[in-house]
Design an enzyme around this catalytic site. Structure first.
Site, PDB file in Angstrom:
ATOM      1  N   LYS A 152     -59.633 -18.830  -0.036  1.00  0.00           N
ATOM      2  CA  LYS A 152     -59.524 -19.787   1.063  1.00  0.00           C
ATOM      3  C   LYS A 152     -60.246 -21.103   0.708  1.00  0.00           C
ATOM      4  O   LYS A 152     -60.812 -21.224  -0.370  1.00  0.00           O
ATOM      5  CB  LYS A 152     -60.087 -19.148   2.338  1.00  0.00           C
ATOM      6  CG  LYS A 152     -59.477 -17.765   2.662  1.00  0.00           C
ATOM      7  CD  LYS A 152     -58.016 -17.822   3.083  1.00  0.00           C
ATOM      8  CE  LYS A 152     -57.270 -16.495   3.032  1.00  0.00           C
ATOM      9  NZ  LYS A 152     -57.703 -15.471   3.940  1.00  0.00           N
TER      10      LYS A 152
HETATM   11  C1  LIG Z   1     -57.465 -14.115   4.602  1.00  0.00           C
HETATM   12  C2  LIG Z   1     -56.816 -13.870   5.909  1.00  0.00           C
HETATM   13  C3  LIG Z   1     -57.350 -13.009   6.870  1.00  0.00           C
HETATM   14  C4  LIG Z   1     -58.492 -12.069   6.608  1.00  0.00           C
HETATM   15  O1  LIG Z   1     -59.601 -12.613   6.089  1.00  0.00           O
HETATM   16  P1  LIG Z   1     -60.655 -11.712   5.268  1.00  0.00           P
HETATM   17  O2  LIG Z   1     -61.809 -12.631   5.167  1.00  0.00           O
HETATM   18  O3  LIG Z   1     -60.030 -11.378   3.964  1.00  0.00           O
HETATM   19  O4  LIG Z   1     -60.945 -10.504   6.097  1.00  0.00           O
HETATM   20  C5  LIG Z   1     -56.728 -12.944   8.110  1.00  0.00           C
HETATM   21  N1  LIG Z   1     -55.633 -13.653   8.385  1.00  0.00           N
HETATM   22  C6  LIG Z   1     -55.062 -14.460   7.476  1.00  0.00           C
HETATM   23  C7  LIG Z   1     -53.848 -15.233   7.858  1.00  0.00           C
HETATM   24  C8  LIG Z   1     -55.627 -14.581   6.207  1.00  0.00           C
HETATM   25  O5  LIG Z   1     -55.036 -15.343   5.288  1.00  0.00           O
END
Ligand SMILES: *Cc1c(COP(=O)(O)O)cnc(C)c1O
Length: 405
Positions: A206
């Site tokens: 991210k």
């Molecule tokens: C990455 C992601 C999550 C979950 O995040 P984590 O930190 O990996 O638990 C939830 N929703 C979306 C759309 C994501 O891309």
């Protein structure tokens, strides 16, 4: 495509998949974190301090993210998934409730609803943006619907005004999954300041990473308190001078994030703006070169948003190709271009079929688009030459699989 790229592609026309020379020697992943010396120093400083877990760095990071997104309160949690679960729990979701969301998301979005004992209901997406279609949301609303959970897919904010109109009309909560969209804007408003609750993830792919981590942003003080309490076993402190005096009015979790994580996040956040502008440059370069290829269709971001470009996704025009999507992806990967897929439709997973009786035909547009989608590499540290490699490989692979008229 710039002619130099076309020349390069022509010289090595045999696909690496078929034994030819790959466009590049080393692997280019679809996403990658960036860690600098400042990030490392920030983490070391915490390791040498008196606080390892929830200390001053948590508050500092929460405030910094809230400020950056124009929200009043931020609550850091151990992952984006924990943030979604805590947001759903704070909204009071439980057995018998329905939550409308998109099938085109990481499975965590819908899992969070299931953790609460509620039922995820899937509404189809719009072709132009791959975001949930408000008209389809409206058709799914029943007496049991409690919340709408839009996802800002790939970094483009969903049609939030239309979703808020529905929420007002039917008395529903909006929880926005903005895990792709840190730094995005919707009609001049920063993502994180728009919905009752907005969730972010700080997973390494991210925009900003804490290793693992997440956050809920809200302007509502009481909601922030509820999320905080859910993060820490549901505890309510009864005397600020005596932390051992507390009670558990409701079940909570250990979803805490540590000072170690938050120091990294705070340091990373300083590079959010530069990272976003590099992502936009890469997206612009991709769009310029790919829009002239008739074997692909591009998404059409709305003009009233600032896209955060977590993912750059293209749609293959399969009728113009002699190969299916999976073969195209394998061919790109053989060229050392880390093309990827986001995502298999949530309700077609065996668990969702078994638990909720879902199957093919539920969201026809998403089902038609999913087999055409390819994610191209996108991360701020990509160089111009990396971008050229992706475009050269795309040209090479598409030319090879082009169906001659
Ligand atoms: C990455 C992601 C999550 C979950 O995040 P984590 O930190 O990996 O638990 C939830 N929703 C979306 C759309 C994501 O891309």
């Amino acid at each position: 495509m710039p002619s130099s790229l076309a020349d390069r592609a022509l010289k090595n026309e045999a696909l690496a998949l078929h034994g030819g020379t790959p466009v590049r020697d080393n692997w280019l992943p679809y996403g990658h974190h960036s860690i600098d010396e400042g990030d490392i120093a920030a983490v070391i400083e915490v390791l040498r301090s008196d606080w390892i877990t929830q200390g001053p760095k948590v508050d500092e990071f929460e405030q910094a993210v809230a400020d950056c997104c124009g929200a009043k309160y931020g609550v850091a949690l151990s992952s984006g998934t924990a943030a979604l679960h805590a947001a759903c729990a704070a909204a009071g979701l439980g057995p018998g409730d329905e939550v409308i969301t998109t099938p085109l998301t990481f499975v965590a979005t819908a899992n969070a609803v299931v953790y609460c004992g509620a039922k995820p209901v899937f509404a189809d997406v719009q072709v132009r943006t791959l975001n949930i279609d408000p008209e389809q949301v409206e058709r799914r609303i029943t007496a049991k619907t409690k919340a709408i959970l839009p996802v800002d897919f790939a970094g483009q904010p969903a049609n939030l005004d239309e979703i808020f109109d529905l929420a007002r009309k039917h008395d529903l909560v909006v929880i926005e999954d903005a895990c792709h969209a840190l730094g995005a804007e919707y009609k001049g408003r920063k993502i994180g300041s728009v919905s009752l609750m907005t969730t972010f993830s700080f997973h390494p792919v991210k925009h900003v990473t804490t290793g693992e981590g997440g956050m809920v942003l809200t302007d509502d003080r009481e909601v922030a308190q509820r999320v905080k309490s859910l993060r820490h076993h549901g505890i309510r402190y009864l005397d600020s001078q005596r932390p051992w005096v507390y009670e558990i009015p409701r079940l909570g979790y250990n979803y805490r994030l540590s000072d170690i994580h938050c120091a990294l996040g705070r340091s990373q956040l300083r590079r959010l703006a530069s990272g976003l502008s590099r992502r936009r440059e890469i997206a612009t370069a991709y769009t310029r070169s790919l829009s002239i290829l008739d074997q692909v269709s591009l998404l059409e971001p709305s003009l009233d948003v600032q896209h955060a470009w977590h993912l750059y996704i293209i749609l293959l025009n399969l009728e113009k190709l002699s190969a299916d999507r999976d073969t195209v992806v394998e061919a790109l990967r053989a060229e050392n271009i880390g093309a990827a897929l986001h995502y298999p439709l949530v309700y077609l997973h065996p668990f969702y079929r078994k638990c909720f009786g879902y199957g093919e035909g539920l969201c026809p547009i998403a089902e038609a688009l999913a087999p055409r989608m390819v994610t191209l590499p996108m991360f701020p540290e990509m160089t111009d030459s990396d971008v050229d490699d992706v475009l050269a490989a795309m040209g090479k692979v598409l030319r090879c699989f082009s169906r001659k008229a």
